[in-house]
Write a protein that holds these residues in place. Structure first.
Motif, PDB file in Angstrom:
ATOM      1  N   HIS A  44       0.834  -1.194   0.000  1.00 50.39           N
ATOM      2  CA  HIS A  44       0.000   0.000   0.000  1.00 50.39           C
ATOM      3  C   HIS A  44       0.870   1.245   0.000  1.00 50.39           C
ATOM      4  O   HIS A  44       1.225   1.775   1.041  1.00 50.39           O
ATOM      5  N   GLY A  45       1.236   1.736  -1.186  1.00 49.05           N
ATOM      6  CA  GLY A  45       2.130   2.882  -1.289  1.00 49.05           C
ATOM      7  C   GLY A  45       1.437   4.112  -1.832  1.00 49.05           C
ATOM      8  O   GLY A  45       0.545   4.015  -2.656  1.00 49.05           O
ATOM      9  N   GLY A  46       1.873   5.291  -1.369  1.00 53.30           N
ATOM     10  CA  GLY A  46       1.306   6.529  -1.877  1.00 53.30           C
ATOM     11  C   GLY A  46       2.258   7.696  -1.708  1.00 53.30           C
ATOM     12  O   GLY A  46       1.854   8.852  -1.789  1.00 53.30           O
ATOM     13  N   SER A  47       3.545   7.399  -1.512  1.00 50.76           N
ATOM     14  CA  SER A  47       4.523   8.455  -1.262  1.00 50.76           C
ATOM     15  C   SER A  47       5.075   9.011  -2.566  1.00 50.76           C
ATOM     16  O   SER A  47       4.826   8.491  -3.659  1.00 50.76           O
ATOM     17  N   VAL A  48       5.881  10.067  -2.443  1.00 48.38           N
ATOM     18  CA  VAL A  48       6.577  10.651  -3.588  1.00 48.38           C
ATOM     19  C   VAL A  48       7.508   9.613  -4.203  1.00 48.38           C
ATOM     20  O   VAL A  48       7.636   9.515  -5.428  1.00 48.38           O
ATOM     21  N   TYR A  49       8.153   8.803  -3.361  1.00 43.70           N
ATOM     22  CA  TYR A  49       9.078   7.776  -3.854  1.00 43.70           C
ATOM     23  C   TYR A  49       8.334   6.696  -4.633  1.00 43.70           C
ATOM     24  O   TYR A  49       8.827   6.204  -5.650  1.00 43.70           O
ATOM     25  N   ASP A  50       7.156   6.316  -4.150  1.00 49.48           N
ATOM     26  CA  ASP A  50       6.351   5.338  -4.887  1.00 49.48           C
ATOM     27  C   ASP A  50       6.016   5.852  -6.281  1.00 49.48           C
ATOM     28  O   ASP A  50       6.100   5.119  -7.272  1.00 49.48           O
ATOM     29  N   ALA A  51       5.630   7.132  -6.363  1.00 46.45           N
ATOM     30  CA  ALA A  51       5.286   7.727  -7.652  1.00 46.45           C
ATOM     31  C   ALA A  51       6.505   7.767  -8.572  1.00 46.45           C
ATOM     32  O   ALA A  51       6.402   7.496  -9.771  1.00 46.45           O
ATOM     33  N   TRP A  52       7.659   8.106  -8.001  1.00 45.85           N
ATOM     34  CA  TRP A  52       8.884   8.152  -8.819  1.00 45.85           C
ATOM     35  C   TRP A  52       9.227   6.768  -9.359  1.00 45.85           C
ATOM     36  O   TRP A  52       9.543   6.615 -10.546  1.00 45.85           O
ATOM     37  N   PHE A  53       9.168   5.757  -8.503  1.00 40.98           N
ATOM     38  CA  PHE A  53       9.446   4.390  -8.950  1.00 40.98           C
ATOM     39  C   PHE A  53       8.450   3.956 -10.012  1.00 40.98           C
ATOM     40  O   PHE A  53       8.814   3.308 -11.000  1.00 40.98           O
ATOM     41  N   SER A  54       7.182   4.316  -9.831  1.00 41.19           N
ATOM     42  CA  SER A  54       6.157   3.946 -10.807  1.00 41.19           C
ATOM     43  C   SER A  54       6.434   4.597 -12.156  1.00 41.19           C
ATOM     44  O   SER A  54       6.348   3.941 -13.200  1.00 41.19           O
ATOM     45  N   GLU A 254      -3.563   8.417 -12.974  1.00 44.73           N
ATOM     46  CA  GLU A 254      -3.813   7.330 -12.025  1.00 44.73           C
ATOM     47  C   GLU A 254      -2.690   7.209 -11.000  1.00 44.73           C
ATOM     48  O   GLU A 254      -2.936   6.954  -9.818  1.00 44.73           O
ATOM     49  N   ILE A 255      -1.440   7.383 -11.444  1.00 46.08           N
ATOM     50  CA  ILE A 255      -0.311   7.345 -10.509  1.00 46.08           C
ATOM     51  C   ILE A 255      -0.389   8.520  -9.539  1.00 46.08           C
ATOM     52  O   ILE A 255      -0.166   8.376  -8.336  1.00 46.08           O
ATOM     53  N   MET A 256      -0.716   9.686 -10.058  1.00 40.59           N
ATOM     54  CA  MET A 256      -0.834  10.885  -9.232  1.00 40.59           C
ATOM     55  C   MET A 256      -1.948  10.723  -8.193  1.00 40.59           C
ATOM     56  O   MET A 256      -1.793  11.101  -7.028  1.00 40.59           O
ATOM     57  N   HIS A 257      -3.073  10.166  -8.630  1.00 38.74           N
ATOM     58  CA  HIS A 257      -4.207  10.010  -7.729  1.00 38.74           C
ATOM     59  C   HIS A 257      -3.894   9.030  -6.602  1.00 38.74           C
ATOM     60  O   HIS A 257      -4.488   9.116  -5.525  1.00 38.74           O
ATOM     61  N   ALA A 258      -2.963   8.109  -6.856  1.00 37.87           N
ATOM     62  CA  ALA A 258      -2.600   7.126  -5.824  1.00 37.87           C
ATOM     63  C   ALA A 258      -1.682   7.711  -4.756  1.00 37.87           C
ATOM     64  O   ALA A 258      -1.387   7.054  -3.761  1.00 37.87           O
ATOM     65  N   MET A 259      -1.221   8.959  -4.950  1.00 34.84           N
ATOM     66  CA  MET A 259      -0.320   9.583  -3.981  1.00 34.84           C
ATOM     67  C   MET A 259      -1.101  10.159  -2.804  1.00 34.84           C
ATOM     68  O   MET A 259      -2.233  10.611  -2.954  1.00 34.84           O
ATOM     69  N   TRP A 260      -0.454  10.188  -1.645  1.00 38.08           N
ATOM     70  CA  TRP A 260      -1.055  10.858  -0.485  1.00 38.08           C
ATOM     71  C   TRP A 260      -1.051  12.366  -0.693  1.00 38.08           C
ATOM     72  O   TRP A 260      -1.926  13.076  -0.207  1.00 38.08           O
ATOM     73  N   LYS A 261      -0.053  12.877  -1.401  1.00 42.36           N
ATOM     74  CA  LYS A 261       0.052  14.313  -1.666  1.00 42.36           C
ATOM     75  C   LYS A 261       0.235  14.532  -3.175  1.00 42.36           C
ATOM     76  O   LYS A 261       1.347  14.769  -3.647  1.00 42.36           O
ATOM     77  N   PRO A 262      -0.849  14.438  -3.952  1.00 41.77           N
ATOM     78  CA  PRO A 262      -0.738  14.520  -5.410  1.00 41.77           C
ATOM     79  C   PRO A 262      -0.141  15.824  -5.919  1.00 41.77           C
ATOM     80  O   PRO A 262       0.439  15.859  -7.003  1.00 41.77           O
ATOM     81  N   GLN A 263      -0.274  16.907  -5.150  1.00 35.94           N
ATOM     82  CA  GLN A 263       0.251  18.191  -5.608  1.00 35.94           C
ATOM     83  C   GLN A 263       1.774  18.197  -5.682  1.00 35.94           C
ATOM     84  O   GLN A 263       2.367  19.129  -6.238  1.00 35.94           O
ATOM     85  N   LYS A 264       2.440  17.173  -5.129  1.00 33.55           N
ATOM     86  CA  LYS A 264       3.897  17.101  -5.170  1.00 33.55           C
ATOM     87  C   LYS A 264       4.421  16.374  -6.410  1.00 33.55           C
ATOM     88  O   LYS A 264       5.628  16.129  -6.529  1.00 33.55           O
TER      89      LYS A 264
END
Length: 472
Positions: A44-54, A254-264
């Motif tokens: 269950h990931g939603g961090s900036v790092y998760d988005a970068w890896f994705s 979809e990747i952005m929406h999965a983030m806890w802080k999408p504005q980042k």
């Protein structure tokens, strides 16, 4: 005061999402079971790092193996320049998509819309900002691109496994991997790709540096020639394959929406692209240096390197990664299908998985019809990626903020370093004209000529595309 109100509205459900993520992690750490802790860690990931890896993992999958083929069509200098150029252009349009997502979500949250059980997609952003006609255009191009993006992953799976096990032809391997990739129906959303994104990037990193080092150790083949570019058809085919390479943000929303802080998200895609360039530039250059024009008839770079344990490891890792990338490309299609049949917000994972299965069938079928590894990338790039990833986001951004009131009330204003609204509009106009003329126009012509040539040479439903003749 107005800006403070806007900031408050932006914070709306974003803060709820952040607290949900933080509470989940803290409760797991405070005494949850080991199973729960492992689930939070790997699932269950939603961090900036998760988005970068994705983003980084999704951006360079099987196309890593076709870039040397593109270099043989373009020549070394053009190959390097196009990678840098389209890498920057792709990062720019990803930034635009991020801005439009934030604008749409903020407007909806002012209307008290709750997105915690709903995944926002690109066509919904277009619908909310520009109306149903833009929604339909976005839906068509995005879904068609993702459909063929999934097809390409299946073709790549069959192409790769053949080089370590040729007891079956590539078409038979496509049947097998189609069934394997169908298991992605059980992955609920991009929140759940945390461990897969991380592992996927390790896999492509290994493969890229294997290609680089193995090619340098192998050295140049006897009588190697570097003739490219020789024909306009080949030149623009290679260029649109690179256009496709840096057009992986059809799943950006979809990747952005999965983030806890999408504005980042704004700079994440750029950082991902910079890392991807450290993989693609050395590997494509080294393989082309070693094999030259021989690559014109070998669209999969692995086919030219001698079989060793290192090469077999690269093949296996790329197979696993292509399974992951299949899930990345297919998950937005699953969401669209779920919304169409009315099961998107159900909490039953089994019901959603069962409902998703019909999406896999046409992908499977198309991979068997058009097994042209390499040429299909360029065709998809010119006809679909050009609009989905470049032209539509740039036009949508310009039209959304065309009025002075829209610019004054924009949630995210362009930074001064970009030249404000004038600089932003200038960039967008350049993107639209360049991609329409070079990417879609010349690239579409060249890619279709090359694609039809493959059909005439090998035929549809070919059992083993570009397979070497077996020894008697």
């Amino acid at each position: 005061m107005a800006s403070e109100k806007v900031e408050t509205m932006i914070a709306g459900n974003y803060i709820e999402m952040e607290r949900e993520g933080e509470d989940g992690h803290s409760s797991a750490a405070a005494g949850g079971s080991s199973k729960t802790r492992l689930s939070k860690l790997f699932w269950h990931g939603g961090s900036v790092y998760d988005a970068w890896f994705s983003c980084a993992s999704n951006q360079v999958a099987q196309v890593l193996l076709t870039l040397p083929y593109s270099f043989s069509q373009l020549g070394m200098l053009s190959g390097v320049i196009f990678q840098l150029f389209y890498g920057l252009m792709g990062s720019w349009t990803a930034y635009l998509i991020c801005i439009l997502y934030i604008e749409y979500r903020t407007r909806k949250e002012r209307e008290k819309v709750d997105f915690r059980n709903h995944v926002i997609q690109w066509f919904e952003v277009l619908d909310g900002l520009l109306g149903k006609h833009w929604r339909n255009i976005g839906l068509f191009f995005n879904c068609t691109f993702l459909l063929f993006g999934s097809v390409i992953q299946l073709i790549a799976c069959a192409s790769n496994i053949y080089y370590i096990n040729d007891s079956l032809d590539k078409r038979s391997w496509t049947y097998i991997f189609g069934a394997c990739c169908a298991t992605t129906v059980f992955i609920p959303s991009f929140h759940n790709y945390r461990i897969w994104s991380f592992l996927g990037l390790i896999m492509t990193t290994y493969t890229a540096w294997y290609l680089t080092i193995a090619s340098l150790i192998h050295g140049q083949i006897e009588g190697v020639k570097h003739s490219g570019p020789t024909k306009m058809v080949l030149y623009f085919t290679g260029a649109t394959n690179i256009l496709y390479t840096f057009g992986g943000h059809a799943v950006t929303v979809e990747i952005m929406h999965a983030m806890w802080k999408p504005q980042k998200f704004k700079l994440i895609y750029l950082f991902a692209t910079v890392y991807v360039l450290t993989l693609t530039l050395p590997s494509a250059s080294a393989v082309y240096w070693a094999f030259g024009d021989l690559l014109l008839n070998h669209s999969n770079a692995l086919s030219l390197l001698p079989r060793t344990g290192f090469r077999d490891t690269a093949v296996i890792l790329m197979l696993i990664h292509q399974f992951i990338t299949f899930g990345f490309a297919c998950t937005p299609l699953y969401f669209v299908w779920e919304k169409l049949i009315g099961v998107h917000e159900t909490k039953s994972l089994f019901k959603r998985a069962l409902a998703r299965l019909p999406v896999v069938i046409p992908i499977w079928f198309l991979a068997i019809i058009f097994p042209f590894f390499g040429p299909i990338n360029s065709t998809v790039g010119s006809l679909l990626v050009s609009f989905t990833v470049y032209i539509i986001p740039a036009l949508a951004h310009m039209i959304t903020f065309a009025s002075s009131s829209a610019r004054e009330n924009a949630v995210e204003r362009p930074p001064k370093i970009l030249g404000g609204w004038v600089g932003l509009y200038s960039m967008n106009v350049f993107v639209v004209i360049w991609i329409f003329v070079i990417g879609f126009g010349f690239g579409g012509w060249a890619s279709m000529v090359n694609f039809v040539r493959q059909i005439n040479t090998f035929g549809l439903f070919t059992k083993c595309y570009q397979c070497p003749p077996k020894k008697a």
